[in-house]
Design a protein around this motif. Structure first.
Motif, PDB file in Angstrom:
ATOM      1  N   GLU A  80      89.566 -25.856 101.536  1.00  0.00           N
ATOM      2  CA  GLU A  80      90.931 -26.112 101.837  1.00  0.00           C
ATOM      3  C   GLU A  80      91.940 -25.422 100.672  1.00  0.00           C
ATOM      4  O   GLU A  80      93.032 -24.781 101.100  1.00  0.00           O
ATOM      5  N   CYS A  82      91.034 -22.510  99.661  1.00  0.00           N
ATOM      6  CA  CYS A  82      91.033 -21.322  99.904  1.00  0.00           C
ATOM      7  C   CYS A  82      91.968 -20.825 101.100  1.00  0.00           C
ATOM      8  O   CYS A  82      92.647 -19.862 101.126  1.00  0.00           O
ATOM      9  N   TRP A  83      92.055 -22.048 101.864  1.00  0.00           N
ATOM     10  CA  TRP A  83      93.199 -21.959 103.079  1.00  0.00           C
ATOM     11  C   TRP A  83      94.388 -21.696 102.402  1.00  0.00           C
ATOM     12  O   TRP A  83      95.271 -21.128 103.222  1.00  0.00           O
ATOM     13  N   ARG A  88      94.513 -13.311 102.510  1.00  0.00           N
ATOM     14  CA  ARG A  88      93.659 -13.371 103.617  1.00  0.00           C
ATOM     15  C   ARG A  88      92.425 -13.378 103.181  1.00  0.00           C
ATOM     16  O   ARG A  88      91.330 -14.065 103.828  1.00  0.00           O
ATOM     17  N   GLN A  91      90.569 -16.751 102.756  1.00  0.00           N
ATOM     18  CA  GLN A  91      90.334 -17.797 103.952  1.00  0.00           C
ATOM     19  C   GLN A  91      88.938 -17.028 104.240  1.00  0.00           C
ATOM     20  O   GLN A  91      88.090 -17.917 104.652  1.00  0.00           O
ATOM     21  N   LEU A 116      91.047 -26.180 109.717  1.00  0.00           N
ATOM     22  CA  LEU A 116      91.000 -24.888 109.618  1.00  0.00           C
ATOM     23  C   LEU A 116      91.201 -24.057 110.821  1.00  0.00           C
ATOM     24  O   LEU A 116      91.784 -22.760 110.853  1.00  0.00           O
ATOM     25  N   LYS A 120      96.677 -21.363 109.863  1.00  0.00           N
ATOM     26  CA  LYS A 120      96.570 -19.752 109.529  1.00  0.00           C
ATOM     27  C   LYS A 120      95.603 -18.980 110.550  1.00  0.00           C
ATOM     28  O   LYS A 120      94.791 -18.183 110.394  1.00  0.00           O
ATOM     29  N   THR A 125      89.578 -15.710 111.772  1.00  0.00           N
ATOM     30  CA  THR A 125      89.022 -16.846 111.088  1.00  0.00           C
ATOM     31  C   THR A 125      88.399 -17.340 112.285  1.00  0.00           C
ATOM     32  O   THR A 125      87.359 -18.051 112.251  1.00  0.00           O
TER      33      THR A 125
END
Length: 235
Positions: A80, A82-83, A88, A91, A116, A120, A125
């Protein structure tokens, strides 16, 4: 969360059970390429900021930091985080990490993955998370009802994942599930949904071409031209 991570990283006496996110970010920032960043952002319709690091280089840089993670319980704080990062590539790092710990993922992790999918969101992703969900489904077929619910969801990305999560399963594909989630998406005008239907059928057509041909023949009046064209492209 960031202060907690920083404290752990700066204290060698404490065991850190997650990949070192600050170390990863520093590695990526040191390898940043502004020219590539512009190109990568443009390719993604300028929806995200990039450091300009190609996938092979990103994975090479991060691999040593993931080497002890394969048998660990998935660290959702790390993913999370990373998100939440503006770049980008972070992610993508989160998804690389999920692939490393994929054998440890269970249905209990699905609420995290659903977040996730819906944050984004773009095809890059989403298509990576297809494989993550497909792996869980292969090991835990009892998540089938959830995938059916996702295929009927208002969120197009949950629908796309439900449709394409079996892309890599080949002969282990659940044909009844594939048929149901696709039918739940008939009548859509959304490009990413109709493309997903065609992609799912085209991929399964490599394993079972007759089933795909019969499916298209049976439902061609309900399918978008894009879906039919993609489904039959290699048949």
């Amino acid at each position: 969360m960031r202060s907690k991570l920083t404290a752990l990283l700066n204290n060698p006496k404490q065991k850190v059970n997650m990949p070192k996110i600050q170390a990863i970010l520093t590695l990526l920032q040191n390898a940043a390429n502004s020219g590539k960043a512009i190109e990568m952002a443009a390719y993604m319709k300028n929806q995200f900021d990039f450091l300009g690091i190609p996938t092979p280089l990103r994975r090479k840089l991060c691999k040593p930091l993931f080497k002890d993670e394969t048998s660990q319980v998935p660290d959702w704080d790390f993913v999370e985080d990373c998100w939440d990062n503006p770049y980008r590539e972070m992610q993508y790092v989160g998804m690389d990490y999920l692939n490393v710990v994929s054998k440890q993922l269970t249905p209990q992790d699905l609420p995290h993955i659903e977040l996730l999918i819906t944050r984004k969101s773009w095809w890059d992703t989403i298509d990576a998370l297809d494989k993550v969900i497909g792996g869980i489904f292969l090991n835990f077929p009892e998540i089938r009802p959830l995938l059916i619910r996702w295929s009927q969801h208002d969120n197009i990305w949950l629908r796309r994942v439900a449709t394409d999560c079996q892309l890599s399963l080949k002969q282990k594909t659940d044909k009844a599930l594939l048929s149901e989630v696709i039918q739940n998406n008939f009548g859509q005008s959304e490009f990413f949904i109709n493309k997903a239907i065609g992609w799912a059928l085209r991929e399964y057509g490599k394993t079972n071409p007759d089933w795909v041909k019969n499916f298209v023949q049976q439902y061609k009046e309900k399918m978008a031209p894009l879906s039919i064209r993609e489904a039959l492209k290699r048949l």
